[in-house]
Design a protein around this motif. Structure first.
Motif, PDB file in Angstrom:
ATOM      1  N   UNK A   1       6.979  -7.918  -1.481  1.00  0.00           N
ATOM      2  CA  UNK A   1       5.767  -8.702  -1.600  1.00  0.00           C
ATOM      3  C   UNK A   1       4.641  -7.785  -2.069  1.00  0.00           C
ATOM      4  N   UNK A   2       3.988  -8.184  -3.148  1.00  0.00           N
ATOM      5  CA  UNK A   2       2.843  -7.444  -3.675  1.00  0.00           C
ATOM      6  C   UNK A   2       1.606  -8.306  -3.423  1.00  0.00           C
ATOM      7  N   UNK A   3       0.695  -7.801  -2.619  1.00  0.00           N
ATOM      8  CA  UNK A   3      -0.542  -8.518  -2.305  1.00  0.00           C
ATOM      9  C   UNK A   3      -1.671  -7.859  -3.086  1.00  0.00           C
ATOM     10  N   UNK A   4      -2.372  -8.659  -3.874  1.00  0.00           N
ATOM     11  CA  UNK A   4      -3.478  -8.158  -4.693  1.00  0.00           C
ATOM     12  C   UNK A   4      -4.788  -8.755  -4.175  1.00  0.00           C
ATOM     13  N   UNK A   5      -5.675  -7.886  -3.732  1.00  0.00           N
ATOM     14  CA  UNK A   5      -6.985  -8.317  -3.238  1.00  0.00           C
ATOM     15  C   UNK A   5      -8.051  -7.803  -4.209  1.00  0.00           C
ATOM     16  N   UNK A   6      -8.878  -8.726  -4.681  1.00  0.00           N
ATOM     17  CA  UNK A   6      -9.923  -8.371  -5.639  1.00  0.00           C
ATOM     18  C   UNK A   6     -10.956  -7.441  -5.007  1.00  0.00           C
ATOM     19  N   UNK A   7     -11.383  -6.458  -5.801  1.00  0.00           N
ATOM     20  CA  UNK A   7     -12.449  -5.553  -5.380  1.00  0.00           C
ATOM     21  C   UNK A   7     -13.797  -6.142  -5.790  1.00  0.00           C
TER      22      UNK A   7
ATOM     23  N   UNK B   1      -9.832 -14.903  -3.672  1.00  0.00           N
ATOM     24  CA  UNK B   1      -9.976 -13.489  -3.319  1.00  0.00           C
ATOM     25  C   UNK B   1      -8.853 -12.608  -3.848  1.00  0.00           C
ATOM     26  N   UNK B   2      -7.823 -13.219  -4.404  1.00  0.00           N
ATOM     27  CA  UNK B   2      -6.692 -12.451  -4.905  1.00  0.00           C
ATOM     28  C   UNK B   2      -5.468 -13.328  -4.969  1.00  0.00           C
ATOM     29  N   UNK B   3      -4.306 -12.705  -4.799  1.00  0.00           N
ATOM     30  CA  UNK B   3      -3.062 -13.440  -4.854  1.00  0.00           C
ATOM     31  C   UNK B   3      -1.905 -12.540  -4.458  1.00  0.00           C
ATOM     32  N   UNK B   4      -0.702 -13.015  -4.727  1.00  0.00           N
ATOM     33  CA  UNK B   4       0.488 -12.256  -4.357  1.00  0.00           C
ATOM     34  C   UNK B   4       1.628 -12.623  -5.284  1.00  0.00           C
ATOM     35  N   UNK B   5       2.591 -11.709  -5.370  1.00  0.00           N
ATOM     36  CA  UNK B   5       3.820 -12.018  -6.073  1.00  0.00           C
ATOM     37  C   UNK B   5       4.988 -11.323  -5.390  1.00  0.00           C
ATOM     38  N   UNK B   6       6.171 -11.882  -5.617  1.00  0.00           N
ATOM     39  CA  UNK B   6       7.381 -11.376  -4.984  1.00  0.00           C
ATOM     40  C   UNK B   6       8.292 -10.806  -6.061  1.00  0.00           C
ATOM     41  N   UNK B   7       8.651  -9.534  -5.880  1.00  0.00           N
ATOM     42  CA  UNK B   7       9.585  -8.866  -6.783  1.00  0.00           C
ATOM     43  C   UNK B   7      10.991  -8.967  -6.220  1.00  0.00           C
TER      44      UNK B   7
ATOM     45  N   UNK C   1      15.392  -7.894  -7.227  1.00  0.00           N
ATOM     46  CA  UNK C   1      16.244  -7.058  -8.066  1.00  0.00           C
ATOM     47  C   UNK C   1      15.749  -5.628  -8.188  1.00  0.00           C
ATOM     48  N   UNK C   2      14.996  -5.195  -7.204  1.00  0.00           N
ATOM     49  CA  UNK C   2      14.429  -3.848  -7.170  1.00  0.00           C
ATOM     50  C   UNK C   2      15.227  -3.042  -6.149  1.00  0.00           C
ATOM     51  N   UNK C   3      15.519  -1.787  -6.481  1.00  0.00           N
ATOM     52  CA  UNK C   3      16.361  -0.975  -5.610  1.00  0.00           C
ATOM     53  C   UNK C   3      15.628  -0.312  -4.448  1.00  0.00           C
ATOM     54  N   UNK C   4      14.311  -0.107  -4.589  1.00  0.00           N
ATOM     55  CA  UNK C   4      13.619   0.640  -3.543  1.00  0.00           C
ATOM     56  C   UNK C   4      12.142   0.272  -3.502  1.00  0.00           C
ATOM     57  N   UNK C   5      11.524   0.629  -2.377  1.00  0.00           N
ATOM     58  CA  UNK C   5      10.091   0.435  -2.234  1.00  0.00           C
ATOM     59  C   UNK C   5       9.345   1.262  -3.277  1.00  0.00           C
ATOM     60  N   UNK C   6       9.835   2.444  -3.571  1.00  0.00           N
ATOM     61  CA  UNK C   6       9.188   3.299  -4.570  1.00  0.00           C
ATOM     62  C   UNK C   6       9.193   2.636  -5.949  1.00  0.00           C
ATOM     63  N   UNK C   7      10.299   1.996  -6.312  1.00  0.00           N
ATOM     64  CA  UNK C   7      10.371   1.298  -7.598  1.00  0.00           C
ATOM     65  C   UNK C   7       9.419   0.104  -7.612  1.00  0.00           C
ATOM     66  N   UNK C   8       9.364  -0.641  -6.513  1.00  0.00           N
ATOM     67  CA  UNK C   8       8.440  -1.771  -6.425  1.00  0.00           C
ATOM     68  C   UNK C   8       6.996  -1.285  -6.517  1.00  0.00           C
TER      69      UNK C   8
ATOM     70  N   UNK D   1      -6.649  -0.983 -13.873  1.00  0.00           N
ATOM     71  CA  UNK D   1      -8.082  -1.078 -14.152  1.00  0.00           C
ATOM     72  C   UNK D   1      -8.934  -0.889 -12.914  1.00  0.00           C
ATOM     73  N   UNK D   2      -8.313  -0.820 -11.748  1.00  0.00           N
ATOM     74  CA  UNK D   2      -9.058  -0.687 -10.506  1.00  0.00           C
ATOM     75  C   UNK D   2      -9.744  -1.977 -10.083  1.00  0.00           C
ATOM     76  N   UNK D   3      -9.322  -3.106 -10.659  1.00  0.00           N
ATOM     77  CA  UNK D   3      -9.929  -4.401 -10.346  1.00  0.00           C
ATOM     78  C   UNK D   3      -9.525  -4.943  -8.987  1.00  0.00           C
ATOM     79  N   UNK D   4      -8.334  -4.545  -8.540  1.00  0.00           N
ATOM     80  CA  UNK D   4      -7.794  -5.067  -7.278  1.00  0.00           C
ATOM     81  C   UNK D   4      -7.065  -3.963  -6.538  1.00  0.00           C
ATOM     82  N   UNK D   5      -6.975  -4.114  -5.239  1.00  0.00           N
ATOM     83  CA  UNK D   5      -6.150  -3.251  -4.401  1.00  0.00           C
ATOM     84  C   UNK D   5      -4.807  -3.944  -4.233  1.00  0.00           C
ATOM     85  N   UNK D   6      -3.726  -3.267  -4.612  1.00  0.00           N
ATOM     86  CA  UNK D   6      -2.385  -3.846  -4.484  1.00  0.00           C
ATOM     87  C   UNK D   6      -1.631  -3.143  -3.366  1.00  0.00           C
ATOM     88  N   UNK D   7      -1.062  -3.938  -2.480  1.00  0.00           N
ATOM     89  CA  UNK D   7      -0.264  -3.441  -1.364  1.00  0.00           C
ATOM     90  C   UNK D   7       1.150  -3.979  -1.532  1.00  0.00           C
ATOM     91  N   UNK D   8       2.138  -3.111  -1.366  1.00  0.00           N
ATOM     92  CA  UNK D   8       3.536  -3.499  -1.540  1.00  0.00           C
ATOM     93  C   UNK D   8       4.262  -3.330  -0.212  1.00  0.00           C
TER      94      UNK D   8
END
Length: 90
Positions: A5-11, A45-51, A53-60, A72-79
């Motif tokens: 899960x990738x959570x993107x919060x707008x700065x 305030x932002x959004x989220x997406x689900x990845x 077929x990824x092998x690792x947290x590092x790849x995600x 661009x530094x527009x949002x903070x993304x948390x995986x």
């Protein structure tokens, strides 16, 4: 299959011009079979997406870091690795 899960919060000062490149990036992930789902928060305030077929947290994390929102530094993304539960519609 692992999901991330990738959570993107707008700065503050978010530039709406980054939305089109971000959506194009999501389209590319989808075409590559890596995007399971995506959407914005109703409050804008932002959004989220689900990845998938990824092998690792590092790849995600690397994929999230390549998102124009992050570049661009527009949002903070948390995986986070996300364990989806199949509970028969519950």
């Amino acid at each position: 299959m692992k999901h991330y899960l990738v959570i993107a919060m707008r700065r503050p000062g978010f530039d709406p011009a980054v939305v089109a490149p971000h959506l194009a990036y999501l389209d590319d992930l989808h075409a590559r079979g890596l995007l399971a789902s995506a959407g914005g928060f109703a409050d804008g305030t932002g959004g989220a997406y689900v990845l998938q077929g990824i092998d690792s947290l590092a790849e995600a994390q690397a994929l999230a870091d390549a998102d124009p929102l992050a570049r661009t530094g527009s949002s903070d993304l948390t995986v986070r690795e996300w364990k989806l539960a199949n509970r028969g519609g519950r």
